[in-house]
Design a protein around this motif. Structure first.
Motif, PDB file in Angstrom:
ATOM      1  N   ALA A   2      50.081  84.863  28.720  1.00 18.32           N
ATOM      2  CA  ALA A   2      50.519  83.391  29.709  1.00 18.32           C
ATOM      3  C   ALA A   2      49.738  83.321  30.913  1.00 18.32           C
ATOM      4  N   ALA A   3      49.977  84.407  31.183  1.00 19.98           N
ATOM      5  CA  ALA A   3      48.909  85.230  32.744  1.00 19.98           C
ATOM      6  C   ALA A   3      47.149  84.485  32.610  1.00 19.98           C
ATOM      7  N   ALA A   4      46.983  84.459  31.780  1.00 25.45           N
ATOM      8  CA  ALA A   4      45.198  84.032  31.731  1.00 25.45           C
ATOM      9  C   ALA A   4      45.773  82.174  31.505  1.00 25.45           C
ATOM     10  N   CYS A   5      45.931  81.614  31.012  1.00 28.43           N
ATOM     11  CA  CYS A   5      45.999  80.715  30.941  1.00 28.43           C
ATOM     12  C   CYS A   5      46.681  80.417  32.955  1.00 28.43           C
ATOM     13  N   LYS A   6      47.630  81.036  33.546  1.00 24.56           N
ATOM     14  CA  LYS A   6      47.785  80.757  34.659  1.00 24.56           C
ATOM     15  C   LYS A   6      46.257  80.287  35.733  1.00 24.56           C
ATOM     16  N   ALA A   7      45.424  80.693  35.331  1.00 21.23           N
ATOM     17  CA  ALA A   7      43.938  80.906  36.024  1.00 21.23           C
ATOM     18  C   ALA A   7      43.855  79.443  36.212  1.00 21.23           C
ATOM     19  N   CYS A   8      44.112  78.659  35.249  1.00 22.56           N
ATOM     20  CA  CYS A   8      43.769  76.745  35.113  1.00 22.56           C
ATOM     21  C   CYS A   8      44.991  75.805  34.569  1.00 22.56           C
ATOM     22  N   HIS A   9      46.323  76.280  34.512  1.00 20.88           N
ATOM     23  CA  HIS A   9      47.580  75.724  34.446  1.00 20.88           C
ATOM     24  C   HIS A   9      48.244  76.357  35.584  1.00 20.88           C
ATOM     25  N   THR A  10      49.252  75.225  35.177  1.00 13.67           N
ATOM     26  CA  THR A  10      51.020  75.659  36.004  1.00 13.67           C
ATOM     27  C   THR A  10      51.873  75.671  35.132  1.00 13.67           C
ATOM     28  N   PHE A  11      53.289  76.172  34.956  1.00 12.91           N
ATOM     29  CA  PHE A  11      53.906  76.141  34.573  1.00 12.91           C
ATOM     30  C   PHE A  11      55.684  75.816  34.838  1.00 12.91           C
ATOM     31  N   ASP A  12      55.482  75.840  36.284  1.00  8.17           N
ATOM     32  CA  ASP A  12      56.390  75.482  37.012  1.00  8.17           C
ATOM     33  C   ASP A  12      57.258  74.161  37.140  1.00  8.17           C
ATOM     34  N   ALA A  13      57.915  73.251  36.751  1.00 11.99           N
ATOM     35  CA  ALA A  13      58.429  72.174  36.682  1.00 11.99           C
ATOM     36  C   ALA A  13      58.126  71.470  38.200  1.00 11.99           C
ATOM     37  N   GLY A  14      57.872  70.900  38.733  1.00 17.86           N
ATOM     38  CA  GLY A  14      56.744  70.072  39.825  1.00 17.86           C
ATOM     39  C   GLY A  14      55.864  70.394  39.955  1.00 17.86           C
ATOM     40  N   PRO A  21      51.979  71.139  41.067  1.00 17.85           N
ATOM     41  CA  PRO A  21      50.910  70.579  40.238  1.00 17.85           C
ATOM     42  C   PRO A  21      49.698  70.852  39.365  1.00 17.85           C
ATOM     43  N   ASP A  22      49.241  70.046  39.141  1.00 13.67           N
ATOM     44  CA  ASP A  22      48.183  70.247  38.177  1.00 13.67           C
ATOM     45  C   ASP A  22      46.952  71.258  38.262  1.00 13.67           C
ATOM     46  N   MET A  23      46.724  72.154  38.030  1.00 13.19           N
ATOM     47  CA  MET A  23      45.338  72.566  38.493  1.00 13.19           C
ATOM     48  C   MET A  23      44.152  71.956  37.958  1.00 13.19           C
ATOM     49  N   ALA A  24      42.817  72.786  37.599  1.00 15.95           N
ATOM     50  CA  ALA A  24      41.693  72.577  36.304  1.00 15.95           C
ATOM     51  C   ALA A  24      42.655  72.165  35.300  1.00 15.95           C
ATOM     52  N   GLY A  25      43.741  72.438  35.247  1.00 15.92           N
ATOM     53  CA  GLY A  25      44.648  71.709  33.711  1.00 15.92           C
ATOM     54  C   GLY A  25      45.390  71.414  34.220  1.00 15.92           C
ATOM     55  N   ASN A  76      51.253  64.782  27.911  1.00 20.86           N
ATOM     56  CA  ASN A  76      52.279  65.368  29.267  1.00 20.86           C
ATOM     57  C   ASN A  76      52.714  64.638  30.113  1.00 20.86           C
ATOM     58  N   ARG A  77      51.375  65.079  31.338  1.00 26.12           N
ATOM     59  CA  ARG A  77      51.353  64.468  32.164  1.00 26.12           C
ATOM     60  C   ARG A  77      50.052  63.639  32.539  1.00 26.12           C
ATOM     61  N   GLY A 130      43.688  64.195  34.315  1.00 25.21           N
ATOM     62  CA  GLY A 130      42.400  63.366  33.104  1.00 25.21           C
ATOM     63  C   GLY A 130      42.581  63.794  32.082  1.00 25.21           C
ATOM     64  N   TYR A 131      43.382  64.117  31.279  1.00 19.32           N
ATOM     65  CA  TYR A 131      42.900  64.143  29.765  1.00 19.32           C
ATOM     66  C   TYR A 131      40.974  63.766  29.277  1.00 19.32           C
TER      67      TYR A 131
END
Length: 147
Positions: free
Chosen positions: A54-66, A68-72, A86-87, A91-92
């Motif tokens: 999921a490292a690629a996903c982490k360019a736009c998303h966070t995965f830790d509780a609490g 912040p949102d990023m680009a995703g 979910n959030r 702005g989905y």
């Protein structure tokens, strides 16, 4: 321009994360059997490997509780949740908000393979993960997080 750059970074990270560092991939795939179903792949999926993939996903998303949102949106606890809900503060796209359904293994598998095929006109700019075991590993990671 920034979104294009983020997509390029994500695709480059995916190329590195999906192919390297998983010495168990072929053995786990063989254990799943010939032409494995998603259920068979999930039986051999590894959430720790999924975290790395999921490292690629982490360019736009966070995965830790609490976090912040990023680009995703932050994806912590997304497994089992309503698509596009979910959030509440994120702005989905209208396409994703209106898609209906939940982020279960089958939906995530299809999404991670080709988001545009699951929800046409989604704002998610991601080329997908072609390898089904790599997708199962990422799904196992997401499922392991809970709420």
């Amino acid at each position: 321009m920034i979104r294009t750059r983020l997509v390029a970074v994500a695709l480059a990270a995916l190329a590195v994360s999906a192919c390297g560092g998983d010495k168990t991939h072929d053995a786990r795939l063989a254990k799943a059997g010939p032409n494995p179903s998603l259920a068979a792949l999930m039986n051999v999926a590894d959430p720790q490997i999924g975290d790395r993939k999921a490292a690629a996903c982490k360019a736009c998303h966070t995965f830790d509780a609490g976090a912040p949102d990023m680009a995703g949106p932050n994806l912590h606890g997304v497994y089992g949740q309503q698509m596009g809900r979910n959030r509440p503060s994120f702005g989905y796209s209208a396409a994703l908000r209106d898609a209906g359904g939940k982020w279960d293994a089958a939906t995530l598998d299809a999404w991670l393979k080709n988001p545009q095929a699951v929800v046409p006109h989604t704002a998610m700019m991601f080329g997908g993960i072609s390898d089904p075991l790599n997708r199962a590993d990422v799904i196992a990671y997401l499922r392991s997080q809970g709420r």
